[in-house]
Design an enzyme around this catalytic site. Sequence first.
Site, PDB file in Angstrom:
ATOM      1  N   GLU A 190      26.396  32.857 -40.141  1.00  0.00           N
ATOM      2  CA  GLU A 190      26.824  31.586 -39.757  1.00  0.00           C
ATOM      3  C   GLU A 190      27.551  31.375 -38.656  1.00  0.00           C
ATOM      4  O   GLU A 190      28.284  32.411 -38.239  1.00  0.00           O
ATOM      5  CB  GLU A 190      27.455  30.790 -40.993  1.00  0.00           C
ATOM      6  CG  GLU A 190      26.609  30.938 -42.275  1.00  0.00           C
ATOM      7  CD  GLU A 190      25.466  29.568 -42.184  1.00  0.00           C
ATOM      8  OE1 GLU A 190      25.150  29.191 -41.192  1.00  0.00           O
ATOM      9  OE2 GLU A 190      24.929  29.403 -43.364  1.00  0.00           O
ATOM     10  N   HIS A 196      22.041  30.104 -37.085  1.00  0.00           N
ATOM     11  CA  HIS A 196      22.634  31.385 -37.476  1.00  0.00           C
ATOM     12  C   HIS A 196      21.106  32.183 -37.714  1.00  0.00           C
ATOM     13  O   HIS A 196      20.101  31.966 -37.333  1.00  0.00           O
ATOM     14  CB  HIS A 196      22.827  31.158 -39.227  1.00  0.00           C
ATOM     15  CG  HIS A 196      21.988  30.539 -40.158  1.00  0.00           C
ATOM     16  ND1 HIS A 196      22.195  29.818 -41.068  1.00  0.00           N
ATOM     17  CD2 HIS A 196      20.587  30.563 -39.884  1.00  0.00           C
ATOM     18  CE1 HIS A 196      21.149  29.563 -41.805  1.00  0.00           C
ATOM     19  NE2 HIS A 196      20.001  29.961 -41.254  1.00  0.00           N
ATOM     20  N   ASP A 235      18.381  39.117 -46.154  1.00  0.00           N
ATOM     21  CA  ASP A 235      19.725  38.481 -46.995  1.00  0.00           C
ATOM     22  C   ASP A 235      19.095  38.307 -48.291  1.00  0.00           C
ATOM     23  O   ASP A 235      17.944  38.240 -48.835  1.00  0.00           O
ATOM     24  CB  ASP A 235      20.207  37.386 -46.458  1.00  0.00           C
ATOM     25  CG  ASP A 235      19.081  36.567 -45.583  1.00  0.00           C
ATOM     26  OD1 ASP A 235      17.907  36.680 -46.041  1.00  0.00           O
ATOM     27  OD2 ASP A 235      19.290  35.664 -44.943  1.00  0.00           O
ATOM     28  N   ASN A 266      21.429  25.664 -36.935  1.00  0.00           N
ATOM     29  CA  ASN A 266      23.116  25.987 -36.414  1.00  0.00           C
ATOM     30  C   ASN A 266      22.956  27.204 -35.658  1.00  0.00           C
ATOM     31  O   ASN A 266      24.245  27.506 -35.311  1.00  0.00           O
ATOM     32  CB  ASN A 266      24.104  25.937 -37.573  1.00  0.00           C
ATOM     33  CG  ASN A 266      23.913  26.911 -38.651  1.00  0.00           C
ATOM     34  OD1 ASN A 266      23.015  27.660 -38.398  1.00  0.00           O
ATOM     35  ND2 ASN A 266      24.877  26.766 -39.684  1.00  0.00           N
TER      36      ASN A 266
END
Length: 241
Positions: free
Chosen positions: A143, A138, A67, A136
Site C-alpha cells: 500500500e 498498490h 499475496d 491507490n
Amino acid sequence: MRIIHAKNYDDMSRKAANIISAQVILKPDSVLGLATGTTPIGAYQQLIAWHQKGDVSFAEVSTYNLDEYRGLKHDEPQSYHYFMNEQFFSSIDIKPAHTHVPDGSNPDAEAACAEYDRLVEAAGYPDLQLLGIGNNGHIGFNEPDSVFSKGTHCVDLTESTIEANSRLFNSPDEVPRQAYTMGVQTIMQARSILVIASGSNKAQAVFDMCKGPVTPACPASILQLHPHAIVVADEDALSLF
Ligand code: PGA
C-alpha cells in the site's frame, strides 16, 4: 516502461495472455509470478482456452503468487489460493506442487514470510511477473507508504483496499485486516513485469505509475525503474494520458 494500448477489457486480457503464453512457449519451465483480483481473470480464461486447444502447456511451469490474506486457509473460498485453483490452476496442466501462494494459515507472520522469500529466491525469481494495480497505486498488497517495502511481509490493509475487496465477502467486516505480500524489492527482481489495468477507476493510478514521480506514495511508480516493464491497459485506464 512500455505502454500497450488495448481497446477494452477483453482486448487487454487477450494481449496479456499472448505475452504470458509467449513466455511459456519460449521457456516451458518458466517461473511465473501471478496475481489475483478481477483484472487477470480474462487473461486466465484465455490461457485456459489456448491450453485446451493444445496451444500451450504449463506442465513444467512453476508459479508464485503475490499475496494472501492472513488467517485464511488455502481451501477457504475467499483465500487467494482457492481463487487461483478455481480461476486457473484446476483448468490447466500445471502440477499442484509447482504452485505457490504465501501461507495465510500460518499465524507466525515472520516465519510465513521468511519461508516464502526463501522459496521465491530458490526458484530464481519470476521470469515474468503479472501485476494488477490498486486504485491507490498498490501492487500486491504494498500500500502507499513513506518507504518502499523489501521482502515478503505482513501488512495492514487500508480502508480503500478493504472496501474494494469486500465485494468477494458477505460484508466489509469479514475482509481480513492483514495480508502477507511479496515486497516491492522482491517484485522488482522479476526479469520482466506485465501490469494490466482496465477501467476508469484505475486511470489516476495508471497515470501516476507511468508518468508521476517515483515515490512509495504510489508503490507501482517504482516500475518505471524496471528494465523490462510492460503495461497493457485499456482506453478507460489510459484516459488521463
Ligand atoms: P483488481 O485488483 O484486479 O480486482 O482491480 C487489482 C489490485 O488491487 O491489485
